[in-house]
Design a protein around this motif. Sequence first.
Motif, PDB file in Angstrom:
ATOM      1  N   GLY A  16      45.973 -20.017   2.782  1.00  0.00           N
ATOM      2  CA  GLY A  16      45.851 -20.595   1.451  1.00  0.00           C
ATOM      3  C   GLY A  16      44.951 -19.778   0.548  1.00  0.00           C
ATOM      4  O   GLY A  16      45.140 -18.575   0.381  1.00  0.00           O
ATOM      5  N   ALA A  39      49.687 -16.575  -0.260  1.00  0.00           N
ATOM      6  CA  ALA A  39      49.004 -17.742   0.293  1.00  0.00           C
ATOM      7  C   ALA A  39      50.051 -18.698   0.853  1.00  0.00           C
ATOM      8  O   ALA A  39      50.969 -19.098   0.138  1.00  0.00           O
ATOM      9  CB  ALA A  39      48.193 -18.434  -0.802  1.00  0.00           C
ATOM     10  N   THR A  41      50.211 -21.769   1.315  1.00  0.00           N
ATOM     11  CA  THR A  41      49.639 -23.082   1.040  1.00  0.00           C
ATOM     12  C   THR A  41      50.571 -24.237   1.397  1.00  0.00           C
ATOM     13  O   THR A  41      50.108 -25.359   1.603  1.00  0.00           O
ATOM     14  CB  THR A  41      49.228 -23.196  -0.441  1.00  0.00           C
ATOM     15  OG1 THR A  41      50.258 -22.660  -1.265  1.00  0.00           O
ATOM     16  CG2 THR A  41      47.960 -22.425  -0.720  1.00  0.00           C
ATOM     17  N   ALA A  44      49.288 -24.917   4.850  1.00  0.00           N
ATOM     18  CA  ALA A  44      47.840 -24.939   5.079  1.00  0.00           C
ATOM     19  C   ALA A  44      47.386 -26.368   5.395  1.00  0.00           C
ATOM     20  O   ALA A  44      48.016 -27.332   4.966  1.00  0.00           O
ATOM     21  CB  ALA A  44      47.124 -24.416   3.839  1.00  0.00           C
ATOM     22  N   GLU A 156      40.879 -26.329  -0.598  1.00  0.00           N
ATOM     23  CA  GLU A 156      42.218 -26.120  -1.153  1.00  0.00           C
ATOM     24  C   GLU A 156      42.517 -27.090  -2.292  1.00  0.00           C
ATOM     25  O   GLU A 156      43.295 -26.774  -3.188  1.00  0.00           O
ATOM     26  CB  GLU A 156      43.273 -26.277  -0.055  1.00  0.00           C
ATOM     27  CG  GLU A 156      43.299 -25.165   0.968  1.00  0.00           C
ATOM     28  CD  GLU A 156      44.085 -23.954   0.510  1.00  0.00           C
ATOM     29  OE1 GLU A 156      44.995 -24.099  -0.314  1.00  0.00           O
ATOM     30  OE2 GLU A 156      43.770 -22.850   0.984  1.00  0.00           O
ATOM     31  N   THR A 236      52.496 -17.637  -3.687  1.00  0.00           N
ATOM     32  CA  THR A 236      52.176 -18.778  -2.845  1.00  0.00           C
ATOM     33  C   THR A 236      53.451 -19.476  -2.412  1.00  0.00           C
ATOM     34  O   THR A 236      54.433 -19.518  -3.165  1.00  0.00           O
ATOM     35  CB  THR A 236      51.254 -19.779  -3.563  1.00  0.00           C
ATOM     36  OG1 THR A 236      51.025 -20.908  -2.703  1.00  0.00           O
ATOM     37  CG2 THR A 236      51.861 -20.277  -4.867  1.00  0.00           C
ATOM     38  N   MET A 243      47.602 -23.071  -7.984  1.00  0.00           N
ATOM     39  CA  MET A 243      46.903 -21.894  -7.485  1.00  0.00           C
ATOM     40  C   MET A 243      46.505 -20.966  -8.627  1.00  0.00           C
ATOM     41  O   MET A 243      45.424 -20.379  -8.619  1.00  0.00           O
ATOM     42  CB  MET A 243      47.754 -21.140  -6.469  1.00  0.00           C
ATOM     43  CG  MET A 243      47.011 -19.961  -5.847  1.00  0.00           C
ATOM     44  SD  MET A 243      47.884 -19.215  -4.473  1.00  0.00           S
ATOM     45  CE  MET A 243      46.771 -17.838  -4.125  1.00  0.00           C
TER      46      MET A 243
END
Length: 263
Positions: A16, A39, A41, A44, A156, A236, A243
């Motif tokens: 992330g 990332a 994410t 994550a 996050e 991402t 983000m």
Amino acid sequence: MKQAAASPSIGVFDSGLGGLTVLRELRRQMPEVPLHYIADTAHAPYGQRSPDFIQARSLALSEHLQASGAALIVVACNTATAHAIQALRQRWPSLPFVGTEPGIKPAVAVSKAARIGVLATPATITSARYQDLLARHAGQAQVFSQACPGLVDLIEAGDLESPALNALIDQLCAPLREAQVDTVLMGCTHYPLVQKQLQAALGSQVLMLNIETAVAHQAQRLWPHGASGAGMRIETTGDAVAMQRFVQQVLGWQTQTVEPASV
């Protein structure tokens, strides 16, 4: 559809936002080299995932970065390094990989009391690679390993001043305060994003160590192409708008865009 980079780049991946601390240091040390960060994410945090899952995602993200021109890959995630870097090097033996690991050896060297705390994800602390680092480098020092479930999730979320985040940090640091450690390793690349809060919870007398500088130095040493043109691309697998807001507000990269990626 993946587009080839105009020139060779350094690929960087993390579960992330944490690897952005490594990306920031790479940009500072190697401004003349294109950087490509992704990332993960959508999946994550990795810290409470199974080793097989972490390895599968690491392989997929590395393949994505290579398809876009990465000639070196930084695994900007301590958990992914612990569980996947060996598999990555076996899959692509000619491609340089740089991992991130808690710096037990340098911590032992600087700790005057030989009492060291390590803040890391549960997956890092239970990994064989971390246990091997302790066996090889701890020596006579006492190392207190503190798993930090939930900390990455709150980082996050993006509100680095939230009461819930500060309460969890205080709870996680309490055992290290009681152990009277004088040196603490941030064993996850997310944690420098809240270093101010960690320092306050541990006490100003505690020396805090991170590894971004060492990781960037190693990438610089292994980079085979020299100066190949500046530039930075951030992707991402999760919410690109959220983000991008984080990148602009927390890192101060006001013009940086974040692209969505399907990996």
